[in-house]
Design an enzyme around this catalytic site. Structure first.
Site, PDB file in Angstrom:
ATOM      1  N   HIS A 135       0.787  -1.422   0.111  1.00 52.03           N
ATOM      2  CA  HIS A 135      -0.004  -0.016   0.074  1.00 52.03           C
ATOM      3  C   HIS A 135       0.674   1.230   0.177  1.00 52.03           C
ATOM      4  CE1 HIS A 135      -3.494  -2.293   0.329  1.00 52.03           C
ATOM      5  NE2 HIS A 135      -3.393  -2.885   1.656  1.00 52.03           N
ATOM      6  N   ASP A 170      -3.364 -10.834  -1.549  1.00 53.99           N
ATOM      7  CA  ASP A 170      -4.078 -10.346  -0.358  1.00 53.99           C
ATOM      8  C   ASP A 170      -5.556  -9.970  -0.511  1.00 53.99           C
ATOM      9  OD1 ASP A 170      -4.311  -7.988   1.795  1.00 53.99           O
ATOM     10  OD2 ASP A 170      -2.287  -8.617   2.122  1.00 53.99           O
ATOM     11  N   HIS A 172      -6.710  -7.181   0.254  1.00 57.48           N
ATOM     12  CA  HIS A 172      -7.014  -5.882   0.036  1.00 57.48           C
ATOM     13  C   HIS A 172      -6.129  -5.460  -1.284  1.00 57.48           C
ATOM     14  CE1 HIS A 172      -7.208  -6.004   4.290  1.00 57.48           C
ATOM     15  NE2 HIS A 172      -7.886  -4.975   4.364  1.00 57.48           N
ATOM     16  N   ASP A 259      -5.048 -12.680   4.450  1.00 55.29           N
ATOM     17  CA  ASP A 259      -6.400 -12.263   5.067  1.00 55.29           C
ATOM     18  C   ASP A 259      -7.469 -12.654   4.418  1.00 55.29           C
ATOM     19  OD1 ASP A 259      -5.234 -10.702   3.274  1.00 55.29           O
ATOM     20  OD2 ASP A 259      -5.400  -8.749   4.167  1.00 55.29           O
TER      21      ASP A 259
END
Length: 379
Positions: A135, A170, A172, A259
């Site tokens: 990120h 991931d 995200h 996750d």
């Protein structure tokens, strides 16, 4: 090629803390190492255990802006808590804790070491579980990420004239990596993640396919909440695998956040460790030189289980379904009751699955009609 697999680790991973209330717990690295060791996966003759080095500022400046690095260095040396929201520093998400820049340089150093080893031919596969900070932007911290180790390493590989496929598993979206190479045809960025409609970082839609020279080199597969292993594998086989094969990179870089597992507290997907193993085996069997990185995961035992299974797949070793007794004792003392290494199969509720399936089919059809033609893929 000597020992064909490198496992990059340092006991220094445990020297830092985002804070007791922060969801990102660095204890997960020690637990992962202990589980992998208990499973006998570090004594394998194909494995080289490598001490994680620290990246230099000159190396991270290949991507990150000088003014941002100046602030990271200043805050890192100041014992007084600091904040600069222009650079995304000092809020609840990206706290300025003692040694936070040292920690970021350490994780980035591991990823650079993995990339160099694979590019040099010292190892065919290298795994840095302390990497995967997807990120971070050129001059802003985001999503617990201060430096974008994957981008820094990919820039190093590009400087060597290599083409790179980056695949992000991931929950995200890998927004920082996509943004860095959105106009670059030398890097294929692929991200499979929970839809950004109401989920951080609110990006990663199917229509985000790159711009300019990079048009057709950003691939996003967003899942609706409650997507499970069946939908994950369908998307990987139908879209991700053929695009990687068509692109034919010199180096594969993957972000292996766990996750996506159904028991993760921050995401709403319902996948199991079966998806992690499936992808790890595919990456291994592709024959590509492979830099494997860690990523998200906010249940510490899930992280240890997931990455141990991935490392087992990298080595081609079939692991048992249950955790070693001594590791069970270790996590029991931390309040975890897990017994299984490998998840049992899981299906979501019928209505939840139907909505996730319909959403995925719509997105896959969009990619077949709009993305595949850019690569000459006929499906």
């Amino acid at each position: 090629m000597g020992r064909s697999r490198a496992f990059i680790y340092s006991s220094r991973f445990g020297d830092f803390s985002y804070g007791t209330q922060h969801p990102f717990k660095l204890l997960r690295y020690r637990l992962t190492y202990e589980l992998i060791e208990e499973l006998g996966l570090l004594d394998n003759p194909a494995t080289e255990v490598v001490e994680c080095p620290v990246a230099t500022e000159e190396e991270v400046a290949r991507f990150h802006r000088a003014d941002y690095l100046d602030v990271l260095r200043e805050f890192n040396q100041d014992e007084t808590p600091r904040a600069n929201f222009f650079y995304g520093l000092g809020d609840v998400e990206n706290p300025v804790f003692p040694g936070f820049y040292d920690w970021a340089l350490l994780g980035t150093g591991g990823t650079l070491e993995a990339a160099r080893r694979v590019a040099d031919g010292r190892n065919r596969i290298a795994f840095n579980m302390a990497g995967g900070w997807h990120h971070a932007h050129v001059a802003r911290a985001s999503g617990f990420s201060f430096l974008n180790d994957a981008v820094v390493a990919i820039c190093h590989l590009l400087d060597r004239g290599l083409r790179v496929a980056y695949v992000d598993l991931d929950a995200h979206h890998g927004d920082g990596v996509q943004e860095a190479f959105y106009r670059d045809s030398r890097v294929l960025t692929v991200s499979m993640h929970e839809t950004g409609d109401d989920f951080f970082p609110h990006t990663g839609y199917v229509h985000e396919m790159g711009e300019g020279d990079g048009k057709g080199f950003s691939l996003n597969v967003p899942f609706y909440r409650h997507a499970d292993d069946r939908l994950f594998r369908r998307a990987f086989d139908a879209v991700v695998a053929p695009v990687i094969e068509k692109f034919a990179p010199d180096i594969l870089v993957t972000q292996l956040g766990v996750d996506t597992l159904r028991t993760d507290p921050l995401a709403r997907l319902e996948m199991t460790t079966a998806s992690l193993e499936y992808c790890a085996r595919w990456f291994r069997d592709s024959g590509l030189r492979w830099v494997a990185l860690g990523g998200g995961g906010y249940n510490k035992v899930n992280v240890a289980r997931g990455w141990a299974l991935i490392w087992g797949a990298i080595l081609g070793i079939e692991l048992p379904d249950f955790l070693p007794p001594r590791f069970v004792q270790t996590i029991s003392s931390l309040g975890f009751s897990d017994q299984r290494l490998r998840d049992l199969p899981h299906h979501p509720l019928d209505d939840d699955y139907r909505r996730a399936e319909e959403a995925l089919e719509e997105r896959l059809e969009f990619l077949r009609r709009n993305f595949f033609p850019l690569h000459g893929i006929v499906r």
